[in-house]
Scaffold this motif. Sequence first.
Motif, PDB file in Angstrom:
ATOM      1  N   GLU A  93       2.303   4.251  -6.068  1.00 14.89           N
ATOM      2  CA  GLU A  93       2.140   5.667  -5.678  1.00 14.89           C
ATOM      3  C   GLU A  93       2.556   6.619  -6.797  1.00 14.89           C
ATOM      4  OE1 GLU A  93       4.196   6.509  -2.078  1.00 14.89           O
ATOM      5  OE2 GLU A  93       2.609   5.697  -0.793  1.00 14.89           O
ATOM      6  N   ARG A  94       3.573   6.212  -7.579  1.00 16.71           N
ATOM      7  CA  ARG A  94       4.053   7.117  -8.641  1.00 16.71           C
ATOM      8  C   ARG A  94       3.335   6.880  -9.971  1.00 16.71           C
ATOM      9  NH1 ARG A  94       7.414   3.733 -11.423  1.00 16.71           N
ATOM     10  NH2 ARG A  94       8.060   1.948 -10.184  1.00 16.71           N
ATOM     11  N   LEU A  95       2.443   5.890  -9.996  1.00 17.00           N
ATOM     12  CA  LEU A  95       1.813   5.533 -11.273  1.00 17.00           C
ATOM     13  C   LEU A  95       0.348   5.941 -11.390  1.00 17.00           C
ATOM     14  CD1 LEU A  95       3.279   1.931 -11.781  1.00 17.00           C
ATOM     15  CD2 LEU A  95       4.015   4.056 -12.873  1.00 17.00           C
ATOM     16  N   CYS A  96      -0.353   6.014 -10.265  1.00 19.98           N
ATOM     17  CA  CYS A  96      -1.793   6.315 -10.353  1.00 19.98           C
ATOM     18  C   CYS A  96      -2.256   7.054  -9.101  1.00 19.98           C
ATOM     19  CB  CYS A  96      -2.596   5.035 -10.585  1.00 19.98           C
ATOM     20  SG  CYS A  96      -2.429   3.826  -9.265  1.00 19.98           S
ATOM     21  N   GLU A  97      -3.546   7.245  -8.966  1.00 21.75           N
ATOM     22  CA  GLU A  97      -4.067   8.147  -7.938  1.00 21.75           C
ATOM     23  C   GLU A  97      -4.404   7.456  -6.617  1.00 21.75           C
ATOM     24  OE1 GLU A  97      -4.963   8.279 -11.181  1.00 21.75           O
ATOM     25  OE2 GLU A  97      -3.824  10.113 -11.535  1.00 21.75           O
ATOM     26  N   GLY A  98      -4.340   6.113  -6.611  1.00 26.16           N
ATOM     27  CA  GLY A  98      -4.651   5.428  -5.357  1.00 26.16           C
ATOM     28  C   GLY A  98      -4.681   3.931  -5.525  1.00 26.16           C
ATOM     29  N   VAL A  99      -4.933   3.253  -4.407  1.00 26.43           N
ATOM     30  CA  VAL A  99      -5.006   1.788  -4.444  1.00 26.43           C
ATOM     31  C   VAL A  99      -6.299   1.304  -3.789  1.00 26.43           C
ATOM     32  CG1 VAL A  99      -2.551   1.203  -4.449  1.00 26.43           C
ATOM     33  CG2 VAL A  99      -3.719   1.626  -2.269  1.00 26.43           C
ATOM     34  N   CYS A 100      -6.694   0.119  -4.189  1.00 26.57           N
ATOM     35  CA  CYS A 100      -7.778  -0.573  -3.505  1.00 26.57           C
ATOM     36  C   CYS A 100      -7.202  -1.917  -3.060  1.00 26.57           C
ATOM     37  CB  CYS A 100      -8.969  -0.767  -4.439  1.00 26.57           C
ATOM     38  SG  CYS A 100     -10.303  -1.708  -3.667  1.00 26.57           S
ATOM     39  N   ILE A 101      -7.036  -2.073  -1.773  1.00 26.11           N
ATOM     40  CA  ILE A 101      -6.438  -3.314  -1.240  1.00 26.11           C
ATOM     41  C   ILE A 101      -7.517  -4.389  -1.162  1.00 26.11           C
ATOM     42  CG2 ILE A 101      -5.262  -4.366   0.737  1.00 26.11           C
ATOM     43  CD1 ILE A 101      -4.198  -1.494   1.388  1.00 26.11           C
ATOM     44  N   VAL A 102      -7.228  -5.529  -1.785  1.00 25.41           N
ATOM     45  CA  VAL A 102      -8.198  -6.633  -1.826  1.00 25.41           C
ATOM     46  C   VAL A 102      -7.633  -7.775  -0.986  1.00 25.41           C
ATOM     47  CG1 VAL A 102      -9.466  -8.193  -3.353  1.00 25.41           C
ATOM     48  CG2 VAL A 102      -8.821  -5.912  -4.171  1.00 25.41           C
ATOM     49  N   PRO A 103      -8.132  -7.952   0.239  1.00 29.42           N
ATOM     50  CA  PRO A 103      -7.471  -8.902   1.150  1.00 29.42           C
ATOM     51  C   PRO A 103      -7.799 -10.376   0.906  1.00 29.42           C
ATOM     52  CG  PRO A 103      -8.790  -7.252   2.349  1.00 29.42           C
ATOM     53  CD  PRO A 103      -9.191  -7.188   0.925  1.00 29.42           C
ATOM     54  N   ILE A 104      -8.904 -10.691   0.214  1.00 35.33           N
ATOM     55  CA  ILE A 104      -9.275 -12.089  -0.068  1.00 35.33           C
ATOM     56  C   ILE A 104      -9.196 -12.945   1.199  1.00 35.33           C
ATOM     57  CG2 ILE A 104      -8.816 -14.100  -1.557  1.00 35.33           C
ATOM     58  CD1 ILE A 104      -9.389 -11.920  -3.342  1.00 35.33           C
ATOM     59  N   GLY A 105      -9.927 -12.539   2.233  1.00 35.59           N
ATOM     60  CA  GLY A 105      -9.967 -13.334   3.465  1.00 35.59           C
ATOM     61  C   GLY A 105      -8.907 -12.942   4.494  1.00 35.59           C
ATOM     62  N   TRP A 106      -7.956 -12.128   4.075  1.00 37.91           N
ATOM     63  CA  TRP A 106      -6.919 -11.688   5.018  1.00 37.91           C
ATOM     64  C   TRP A 106      -7.166 -10.241   5.456  1.00 37.91           C
ATOM     65  CZ3 TRP A 106      -1.209 -13.527   3.844  1.00 37.91           C
ATOM     66  CH2 TRP A 106      -1.112 -14.896   4.189  1.00 37.91           C
ATOM     67  N   GLU A 107      -8.417  -9.927   5.722  1.00 34.35           N
ATOM     68  CA  GLU A 107      -8.746  -8.569   6.168  1.00 34.35           C
ATOM     69  C   GLU A 107      -7.977  -8.199   7.437  1.00 34.35           C
ATOM     70  OE1 GLU A 107     -10.916 -10.721   5.030  1.00 34.35           O
ATOM     71  OE2 GLU A 107     -12.122  -9.700   3.508  1.00 34.35           O
ATOM     72  N   ASP A 108      -7.724  -9.197   8.297  1.00 34.25           N
ATOM     73  CA  ASP A 108      -7.036  -8.880   9.557  1.00 34.25           C
ATOM     74  C   ASP A 108      -5.556  -8.553   9.359  1.00 34.25           C
ATOM     75  OD1 ASP A 108      -6.459 -11.447   8.810  1.00 34.25           O
ATOM     76  OD2 ASP A 108      -6.717 -12.335  10.797  1.00 34.25           O
ATOM     77  N   ARG A 109      -5.025  -8.789   8.153  1.00 34.10           N
ATOM     78  CA  ARG A 109      -3.620  -8.417   7.881  1.00 34.10           C
ATOM     79  C   ARG A 109      -3.508  -7.011   7.283  1.00 34.10           C
ATOM     80  NH1 ARG A 109      -4.500 -13.987   8.416  1.00 34.10           N
ATOM     81  NH2 ARG A 109      -2.558 -15.156   8.320  1.00 34.10           N
ATOM     82  N   VAL A 110      -4.642  -6.411   6.936  1.00 34.91           N
ATOM     83  CA  VAL A 110      -4.589  -5.105   6.259  1.00 34.91           C
ATOM     84  C   VAL A 110      -3.855  -4.060   7.116  1.00 34.91           C
ATOM     85  CG1 VAL A 110      -5.956  -3.200   5.337  1.00 34.91           C
ATOM     86  CG2 VAL A 110      -6.577  -5.565   4.811  1.00 34.91           C
ATOM     87  N   PRO A 111      -4.081  -4.012   8.468  1.00 39.24           N
ATOM     88  CA  PRO A 111      -3.319  -3.012   9.238  1.00 39.24           C
ATOM     89  C   PRO A 111      -1.809  -3.180   9.102  1.00 39.24           C
ATOM     90  CG  PRO A 111      -5.139  -3.883  10.540  1.00 39.24           C
ATOM     91  CD  PRO A 111      -5.075  -4.709   9.299  1.00 39.24           C
ATOM     92  N   GLN A 112      -1.352  -4.433   9.026  1.00 40.14           N
ATOM     93  CA  GLN A 112       0.093  -4.668   8.851  1.00 40.14           C
ATOM     94  C   GLN A 112       0.572  -4.152   7.494  1.00 40.14           C
ATOM     95  OE1 GLN A 112       1.275  -8.819  10.036  1.00 40.14           O
ATOM     96  NE2 GLN A 112      -0.852  -8.918  10.703  1.00 40.14           N
ATOM     97  N   VAL A 113      -0.270  -4.325   6.480  1.00 37.11           N
ATOM     98  CA  VAL A 113       0.086  -3.808   5.156  1.00 37.11           C
ATOM     99  C   VAL A 113       0.200  -2.285   5.214  1.00 37.11           C
ATOM    100  CG1 VAL A 113      -0.712  -3.517   2.768  1.00 37.11           C
ATOM    101  CG2 VAL A 113      -0.957  -5.736   3.902  1.00 37.11           C
ATOM    102  N   LEU A 114      -0.769  -1.672   5.899  1.00 35.69           N
ATOM    103  CA  LEU A 114      -0.747  -0.206   6.012  1.00 35.69           C
ATOM    104  C   LEU A 114       0.492   0.246   6.797  1.00 35.69           C
ATOM    105  CD1 LEU A 114      -4.542   0.452   6.734  1.00 35.69           C
ATOM    106  CD2 LEU A 114      -3.351   0.711   4.551  1.00 35.69           C
ATOM    107  N   ASP A 115       0.827  -0.528   7.865  1.00 36.92           N
ATOM    108  CA  ASP A 115       2.051  -0.220   8.642  1.00 36.92           C
ATOM    109  C   ASP A 115       3.272  -0.270   7.726  1.00 36.92           C
ATOM    110  OD1 ASP A 115       0.559  -0.088  10.929  1.00 36.92           O
ATOM    111  OD2 ASP A 115       1.062  -2.112  11.627  1.00 36.92           O
ATOM    112  N   ALA A 116       3.345  -1.361   6.951  1.00 35.53           N
ATOM    113  CA  ALA A 116       4.515  -1.569   6.074  1.00 35.53           C
ATOM    114  C   ALA A 116       4.629  -0.477   5.020  1.00 35.53           C
ATOM    115  CB  ALA A 116       4.438  -2.941   5.411  1.00 35.53           C
ATOM    116  N   CYS A 117       3.476   0.111   4.674  1.00 31.52           N
ATOM    117  CA  CYS A 117       3.482   1.195   3.689  1.00 31.52           C
ATOM    118  C   CYS A 117       3.801   2.542   4.337  1.00 31.52           C
ATOM    119  CB  CYS A 117       2.118   1.328   3.013  1.00 31.52           C
ATOM    120  SG  CYS A 117       1.719  -0.019   1.915  1.00 31.52           S
ATOM    121  N   GLY A 118       3.735   2.571   5.678  1.00 34.99           N
ATOM    122  CA  GLY A 118       3.933   3.831   6.378  1.00 34.99           C
ATOM    123  C   GLY A 118       2.713   4.738   6.343  1.00 34.99           C
ATOM    124  N   TYR A 119       1.540   4.162   6.127  1.00 36.83           N
ATOM    125  CA  TYR A 119       0.300   4.964   6.105  1.00 36.83           C
ATOM    126  C   TYR A 119      -0.282   5.121   7.507  1.00 36.83           C
ATOM    127  CZ  TYR A 119       0.316   4.078   1.027  1.00 36.83           C
ATOM    128  OH  TYR A 119       0.650   3.996  -0.289  1.00 36.83           O
TER     129      TYR A 119
END
Lengths: 290, 222
Positions: A264-290
Amino acid sequence: MGFADHLASGEFVKIVEIQPPKGVDLTKFLGHAEAIRGRVNAILVPELETSIMRLSSLAASKVLSEKGFEAIHHTPCGHKNRIALQSELLGAAVLGLETVWVTRGDPPNIGDHPEAKEVFDLDENDLLSAIKRLQEGYDLSGNDLKGTPSFTVGASFSAGVTGHVLDLELLEIEKKIRLGVDFFITTPVFDLNQFARVMEKVRPFKVPVFVSVMILKSVGMARYINKHIDGVMVPDDIIQRMMKEPDKQKASIDITASLIKGFERLCEGVCIVPIGWEDRVPQVLDACGY
Amino acid sequence: MIIAEQKPIEEILEMLAPHKKILLAGCGACVTVCQAGGEKEVGVLASQIRVARQEAGNPIEIIETTLTRQCEPEFMDEAKDLMNDVEAVLSIACGIGVQLMAQTFYDKPAYPGLNTSFLGFPEEHGVFTERCAACGNCVLHLTGGICPIARCSKSLLNGPCGGSQDGKCEISKDVDCAWQLIYDRLKALGKLENLAEIIPPKKWITSRDGGPRKIVREDLRI
């Protein structure tokens, strides 16, 4: 609010990559998208990544767009010649897919149809030139277009390089910006310190950079990356953290989230690449507080 | 054999612009036969370059030689002493020869004086046509000894297409339809039943599509 507006807003942009299906059943694909609706700014739909035959990015992006998602249509150079690429871009424009991401693409011999003929008629800089010309109202041969498309154009750069290779990469970045690139999505990065050094050199270009964050599933995956994927390195401290944590999935999500928060402090955004773990992305977003 | 043709003289002069003394190296193999890069062409091209540079007020010294072959490392020795005295080499061999020159004499530029065109033969005096695409997976036994990869403009394995008219290809009336030739030859051989077979998609991995190619013959290695 379109993707171009997100770029201009200055907010930390969240993109998630979702692979289109190998087949025509969109249930899982759309399920993954629905699970993150409203929580990310765009969904990147890879086209024939690693030369695995799948549903096209164009079709899958259009389906997402119809469902109200902001889709980033991917146009790599490997499997289509300049005629087909330009035609596809016109198609994307009339389908309302105005955010495109250009990459060099993968050779067929690494995919699931290794005997296919490869194309690579244009490299990504040539394709960026073609997009620029299409937006000026004519094609690569100089023929006039009836109706001019408009795109927000992304390209990639290798963020894991150092030394003189980084200098060459900076030259490439500069060329791409001259060719009209509006944003970059990097190769996957696991090392915040190394990326900070890269961004010191890239930041003066003043073009938004979205860093790819791959969800690391296991220690084995980390070792595989370090051994086989050029330009991507998982630092020892991440491997140690993964080894020590008894709940590997939790470790995976925590590591991904801490990387994202660091970026967050280094660049303008992220692109999350789940590599088959698309169903875990909401948990990642939760953990980030998004 | 490899068929090549000389680059436009303007392009060659542009490449040589920074140099005052060069080696112009021909090759005694394929390009001698197709009269693009043999001893005779070395002499003619050297004269052209000298005259052009003299007229431009920027003379150049050219040492002329023709190697037995530029595509085998053992013949590079023939140029070794000559290379000591020059700034660069203009090779009028095929691209293989230029690259071997560049690799052998690493600290001096090697410029290509020819465009390497294709693998073929002289159909008549002064007319060269393509016959082989070096695809690495020969099908000539199925197609009457006529290559559809090199000679059909679409490289069709199941031709002809609708662009075949009066034995010619839709791309030009000067280009024979390869599949017409295949049909005629198979008919002459009494093998027209070959055409009833559907040839499956080609395995392009043996061609350039699988990346740069390499053959290792353990039986020949020392």
